[in-house]
Design a protein around this motif. Structure first.
Motif, short mmCIF file in Angstrom:
data_model
loop_
_atom_site.label_atom_id
_atom_site.label_comp_id
_atom_site.label_asym_id
_atom_site.label_seq_id
_atom_site.Cartn_x
_atom_site.Cartn_y
_atom_site.Cartn_z
N HIS A 184 0.86 -1.19 0.00
CA HIS A 184 0.00 0.00 0.00
C HIS A 184 0.89 1.24 0.00
O HIS A 184 1.65 1.46 0.95
CB HIS A 184 -0.92 0.01 1.23
N ALA A 185 0.80 2.02 -1.07
CA ALA A 185 1.61 3.24 -1.18
C ALA A 185 0.71 4.47 -1.02
O ALA A 185 -0.35 4.54 -1.63
CB ALA A 185 2.30 3.28 -2.55
N VAL A 186 1.16 5.40 -0.20
CA VAL A 186 0.48 6.69 -0.12
C VAL A 186 1.39 7.75 -0.74
O VAL A 186 2.54 7.90 -0.35
CB VAL A 186 0.13 7.07 1.34
N VAL A 187 0.85 8.43 -1.76
CA VAL A 187 1.59 9.52 -2.42
C VAL A 187 1.02 10.83 -1.91
O VAL A 187 -0.18 11.08 -2.05
CB VAL A 187 1.43 9.44 -3.96
N ILE A 188 1.85 11.66 -1.29
CA ILE A 188 1.39 12.96 -0.80
C ILE A 188 1.77 14.00 -1.85
O ILE A 188 2.94 14.25 -2.08
CB ILE A 188 2.02 13.33 0.56
N CYS B 23 1.01 -1.88 -6.91
CA CYS B 23 0.72 -1.40 -5.55
C CYS B 23 -0.75 -1.02 -5.46
O CYS B 23 -1.40 -0.75 -6.47
CB CYS B 23 1.53 -0.15 -5.24
N SER B 24 -1.27 -0.96 -4.22
CA SER B 24 -2.54 -0.27 -3.97
C SER B 24 -2.14 1.16 -3.65
O SER B 24 -1.28 1.37 -2.81
CB SER B 24 -3.25 -0.87 -2.76
N VAL B 25 -2.75 2.12 -4.36
CA VAL B 25 -2.24 3.50 -4.27
C VAL B 25 -3.30 4.45 -3.73
O VAL B 25 -4.44 4.46 -4.19
CB VAL B 25 -1.76 3.99 -5.66
N THR B 26 -2.91 5.25 -2.75
CA THR B 26 -3.74 6.34 -2.26
C THR B 26 -3.00 7.64 -2.54
O THR B 26 -1.81 7.75 -2.21
CB THR B 26 -3.96 6.22 -0.73
N VAL B 27 -3.68 8.59 -3.18
CA VAL B 27 -3.06 9.90 -3.44
C VAL B 27 -3.74 10.92 -2.53
O VAL B 27 -4.97 11.02 -2.51
CB VAL B 27 -3.23 10.32 -4.91
N VAL B 28 -2.95 11.66 -1.75
CA VAL B 28 -3.53 12.68 -0.87
C VAL B 28 -2.93 14.04 -1.23
O VAL B 28 -1.88 14.11 -1.87
CB VAL B 28 -3.27 12.35 0.62
#
Ligand code: NDP
Length: 307
Positions: free
Chosen positions: A164-168, A187-192
């Motif tokens: 799980h990747a979070v891209v800020i 990856c599972s990706v969350t963009v914040v």
């Protein structure tokens, strides 16, 4: 990664040196085959940071055996004249890559200029043809900073599938292409971004955190799950203890107490950005001069030259 393992400093300088050595070797082979890769670098105006970036790019190109052609234009250059220069570079078979250093002076439309570059020579990967290709998961010329970050992650973690990747950050230059590359790497990706709610909580769920924000030391240990791998893209110039300093978007000392691996600033992502510019120049030269016995490297993306 194992939270009990010692913290690993991700050495971007060493990783970049490996990439540049690979490029130099391939450039030698290309030259032996009669093709000498060349990169045109266009700088408009006298922004001091841009001048440093351009100088570094030209130096790295020369170290790899890539010919660099500098075009330094005054800040007053008309957009039409810049577009005419780009058309000339598009048509010049001796030029394989075209880089227009950003930012451009306010009177020039950045999008129009980037769209004028032949997608096959677009070594920054900012042309809509390449942006679209990346989001479709095709092999295209890809923005250098996120491509460098991906290599650092793969060198550090190996296979990224299922992480799980979070891209800020959601900029066109870093955040969005980073998210596309991580998706492509399964990856599972969350963009914040600045309007996201519960930023810290979202980040705490991440195996991988990419910070591309432009806010000094925004991310500290409290944002991280134990054992997270942290890539700090940020470059922030601050004054501290009476002297100028470069710091990232991550509070490095604090993050060290939680992360399994982390990039420093400077010496992390920065050197990889330039190394991947050289890699893209080589890829562009290959696209324009595919070996007779092999198909072009990106066969599904034939792009007409923009004239
Ligand atoms: P941009 O300013 O274009 O984008 C910044 C992003 O961060 C935006 O999406 C913005 O959200 C988001 N953001 C801003 N403040 C916050 C906040 N408080 N919380 C969450 N998100 C926030 O910057 P870039 O992407 O071009 O660059 C980011 C950083 O990376 C900069 O420090 C830059 O200098 C550095 N950089 C480093 C490179 C290298 O080679 N190492 C190359 C390129 C950049 P919103 O969209 O809502 O405004």
């Amino acid at each position: 990664m194992n939270a009990q393992a010692p913290i690993k400093l991700i050495d971007g300088k060493a990783a970049a040196a490996r990439v540049l050595a690979e490029v130099a070797e391939e450039v030698r082979e290309m030259k032996a085959g009669g093709v000498a890769p060349a990169l045109a670098v266009v700088l408009v105006g006298h922004d001091p940071a841009s001048q440093v970036y351009v100088r570094n790019k030209v130096l790295r190109a020369e170290e790899c055996g890539i010919r660099s052609l500098e075009h330094k234009l005054p800040a007053s250059t008309a957009e039409a004249d810049l577009l005419a220069l780009i058309r000339g570079l598009n048509a010049d078979s001796g030029v394989n890559g075209i880089l227009v250093q950003l930012p451009l002076p306010a009177h020039i439309d950045e999008t129009r200029v980037l769209q004028a570059i032949d997608p096959l020579k677009d070594v920054d990967g900012f042309h809509a043809e390449n942006v679209g290709g990346l989001s479709q998961g095709r092999e295209v010329l890809t923005p250098c900073t996120p491509a460098g970050c991906l290599r650092l992650l793969q060198d550090t973690c190996g296979d990224l599938s299922g992480q799980h990747a979070v891209v800020i950050g959601r900029s066109n230059i870093v955040g969005k292409p980073m998210a596309a590359l991580l998706l492509k790497a399964h990856c599972s990706v969350t963009v914040v971004h600045s309007k996201s709610a519960n930023l810290r909580e979202l980040c705490r769920q991440a195996d991988i955190v990419i910070a591309a924000v432009g806010r000094p030391r925004l991310v500290d240990a409290d944002w991280l799950k134990p054992g997270a791998v942290v890539i700090d893209v940020g470059i922030n110039r601050i004054e501290e203890d009476g002297r100028a300093k470069l710091v990232g978007d991550v509070d490095f000392d604090s993050a060290l107490t939680r992360a399994a691996a982390i990039t420093p600033v400077p010496g992390g992502v920065g050197p990889m950005t330039i190394a991947f510019l050289m890699k893209n120049t080589l890829a562009a030269a290959r696209l324009q001069h595919p070996a007779p016995s092999t198909p072009a490297q990106f066969p599904e993306a034939p792009c007409p030259s923009i004239s």
